[in-house]
Design a protein around this motif. Structure first.
Motif, PDB file in Angstrom:
ATOM      1  N   GLU A  27       0.806  -1.165  -0.024  1.00 45.91           N
ATOM      2  CA  GLU A  27       0.053   0.037  -0.090  1.00 45.91           C
ATOM      3  C   GLU A  27       0.937   1.205  -0.079  1.00 45.91           C
ATOM      4  O   GLU A  27       0.519   2.391  -0.460  1.00 45.91           O
ATOM      5  CB  GLU A  27      -0.891   0.054   1.348  1.00 45.91           C
ATOM      6  CG  GLU A  27      -2.125  -1.110   1.349  1.00 45.91           C
ATOM      7  CD  GLU A  27      -1.318  -2.510   1.640  1.00 45.91           C
ATOM      8  OE1 GLU A  27      -2.143  -3.267   1.493  1.00 45.91           O
ATOM      9  OE2 GLU A  27      -0.372  -2.547   1.910  1.00 45.91           O
ATOM     10  N   THR A  28       2.084   1.263   0.640  1.00 46.25           N
ATOM     11  CA  THR A  28       2.803   2.454   0.570  1.00 46.25           C
ATOM     12  C   THR A  28       3.667   2.518  -0.877  1.00 46.25           C
ATOM     13  O   THR A  28       3.605   3.638  -1.186  1.00 46.25           O
ATOM     14  CB  THR A  28       4.034   1.988   1.594  1.00 46.25           C
ATOM     15  OG1 THR A  28       3.652   1.937   2.829  1.00 46.25           O
ATOM     16  CG2 THR A  28       5.120   3.168   1.671  1.00 46.25           C
ATOM     17  N   THR A  71      -3.161   8.811   0.847  1.00 42.35           N
ATOM     18  CA  THR A  71      -2.491   8.196   1.766  1.00 42.35           C
ATOM     19  C   THR A  71      -3.424   7.304   3.026  1.00 42.35           C
ATOM     20  O   THR A  71      -3.232   6.247   3.075  1.00 42.35           O
ATOM     21  CB  THR A  71      -1.732   9.037   2.987  1.00 42.35           C
ATOM     22  OG1 THR A  71      -0.872   9.864   1.875  1.00 42.35           O
ATOM     23  CG2 THR A  71      -0.991   8.443   3.905  1.00 42.35           C
ATOM     24  N   SER A  72      -4.630   8.035   3.279  1.00 44.78           N
ATOM     25  CA  SER A  72      -5.588   7.495   4.252  1.00 44.78           C
ATOM     26  C   SER A  72      -6.172   6.304   3.282  1.00 44.78           C
ATOM     27  O   SER A  72      -6.461   5.139   4.060  1.00 44.78           O
ATOM     28  CB  SER A  72      -6.402   8.528   4.588  1.00 44.78           C
ATOM     29  OG  SER A  72      -5.983   9.506   5.237  1.00 44.78           O
ATOM     30  N   ARG A  93      -4.106   3.357   3.413  1.00 42.98           N
ATOM     31  CA  ARG A  93      -4.008   2.393   4.739  1.00 42.98           C
ATOM     32  C   ARG A  93      -5.340   1.838   4.953  1.00 42.98           C
ATOM     33  O   ARG A  93      -5.432   0.690   5.682  1.00 42.98           O
ATOM     34  CB  ARG A  93      -3.925   3.377   5.711  1.00 42.98           C
ATOM     35  CG  ARG A  93      -2.436   4.381   5.652  1.00 42.98           C
ATOM     36  CD  ARG A  93      -2.315   5.074   6.728  1.00 42.98           C
ATOM     37  NE  ARG A  93      -2.138   4.443   8.056  1.00 42.98           N
ATOM     38  CZ  ARG A  93      -2.133   4.915   9.163  1.00 42.98           C
ATOM     39  NH1 ARG A  93      -1.923   6.241   9.377  1.00 42.98           N
ATOM     40  NH2 ARG A  93      -1.887   4.217  10.399  1.00 42.98           N
TER      41      ARG A  93
END
Length: 394
Positions: free
Chosen positions: A18-19, A71-72, A75
């Protein structure tokens, strides 16, 4: 330099996928910003300079909001994939509007395609299908607007991006199905291993107890018949019962201890045949053991199997043959171990319908050997087995 652990994954493998999706989005955003600047080697068309990107405070604020959304959303792809992917799509959609892009191109949709792959890889199919529908809806929305306003449409570019989305979903779904299949195979293998272990324990329990119980029953019956007429003989029979019972308990304790501690050597082997012959003779069936060939250490599985074969065969003689003697022959060959147990009793009796012969045949088959059992010409019964020896033992 400090040594790293042998079990530590490489540095890049420690970063969550995910990063990488977030990093990919920032990379594509930076690539989009580069189109507003004249790069070295680019020609100036009609003397007009390249436009300079100047979003102003509001534009930079929107970029920050989109970055937080991406980014959210990344995650949340594992735990809440639909909501997380919807947040993730805000980044490419907002960036396209901020940069004045009328349509999505391959570069701008790489990050959403990769995020879709992650969702399809980690979640069931209907979740990933809905996620793919989200991606296609965002992709085709500007196309529909331009068609409605009769604007210019890059159909080939749109289809290429749609193909990218479908390929990402297919690859992710294929990985998910492969992992599910591997997990099912692992579960099935574990269940089969448990079943095999239970069968092995059942065989060991049967082989450990059956011989001694047969002797105990025979001696107890003999003692009951002569307890009033021949008390000395009855007392001797009861001592045999006591010894057999103690040996059975000791054998069970050793076997349970070995089951608790894997890696221990087998409980018994051919070196215990003399003791087996003595206990069988004390039960009223004289057992003679004949050794042929040079005796030598055997692999643990073959040594235990050979002992169990002889033990089961002798137990059948005691319980069913109605004879006073049997013979055991053990022959050490260069490439195989030969066993033969014979008697001159009335034949297999009730053993043919039980698990004795079946268990012996199974043991030999597991070792790729040959097994035979049947009546002898002239009376009696014969059990024979040949167990191949590995090259190291031979």
């Amino acid at each position: 330099m400090r040594p790293t652990s042998a079990h530590t994954a490489p540095l890049l493998r420690q970063i969550r996928p995910e990063t990488w999706a977030v990093v990919l989005w920032f990379a594509t955003l930076g690539f989009g910003l580069l189109t507003f600047f004249r790069l070295p080697g680019e020609a100036v068309i009609d003397g007009e300079p390249q436009p300079v990107f100047s979003p102003g405070p509001l534009g930079w604020t929107l970029l920050a909001v989109m970055s937080c959304a991406v980014t959210s959303g990344a995650r949340l792809l594992r735990g809440r994939p639909l909501f997380g992917y919807a947040l993730f799509l805000l980044g490419p959609a907002g960036a396209a509007g901020l940069l004045g892009m009328n349509e999505f191109d391959l570069v701008s949709f790489l990050a959403p395609a990769f995020a879709l792959y992650l969702v399809a890889r980690h979640h069931i199919r209907h979740i990933s299908v809905i996620t793919a529908a989200f991606a296609l809806a965002v992709l085709f929305f500007p196309f529909g607007v331009r068609v409605a306003t009769r604007g210019n449409v890059e159909t080939a570019q749109l289809l290429s991006v749609a193909l990218l989305v479908l390929v990402a979903w297919v690859v992710g779904d294929s990985h998910h199905q492969a992992r599910a299949h591997a997990a099912a195979l692992q579960t099935q293998a574990a269940a089969q291993a448990v079943t095999a272990e239970r069968l092995r324990i059942a065989r060991e329990m049967h082989d450990t107890v059956a011989h001694s119980i047969g002797i105990i029953a025979l001696q107890a019956g003999a003692a009951a018949r002569v307890v009033h007429t021949q008390p000395d003989r009855a007392s001797e029979a009861m001592r045999t019962v006591e010894e057999a019972g103690r040996e059975t308990l000791a054998g069970l304790r050793r076997m349970l201890g070995a089951l608790r501690e894997p890696g221990l050597s087998p409980l018994q082997g051919l070196s215990d045949l003399d003791q087996l012959a003595e206990s069988t003779s004390a039960a009223g069936v004289r057992t003679a053991v004949t050794w042929q060939g040079a005796r030598r250490p055997l692999p643990p599985d073959i040594d235990l199997a050979a002992y169990r074969l002889v033990q089961e065969a002798v137990t059948n003689v005691v319980r069913h043959a109605k004879t006073e003697a049997c013979e055991v022959r053990v022959e050490y060959g260069k490439s195989e171990l030969a066993l033969e147990i014979t008697d001159r009793g009335r034949g297999p009796g009730g053993s043919g319908g039980g698990f004795g012969l079946v268990g012996m045949r199974e043991r030999v088959a597991l070792l790729n050997g040959e097994f035979s059992a049947g009546a002898r010409t002239g009376g009696g019964f014969r059990v024979a087995a040949r167990l191949p020896l590995p090259g190291a033992a031979a």
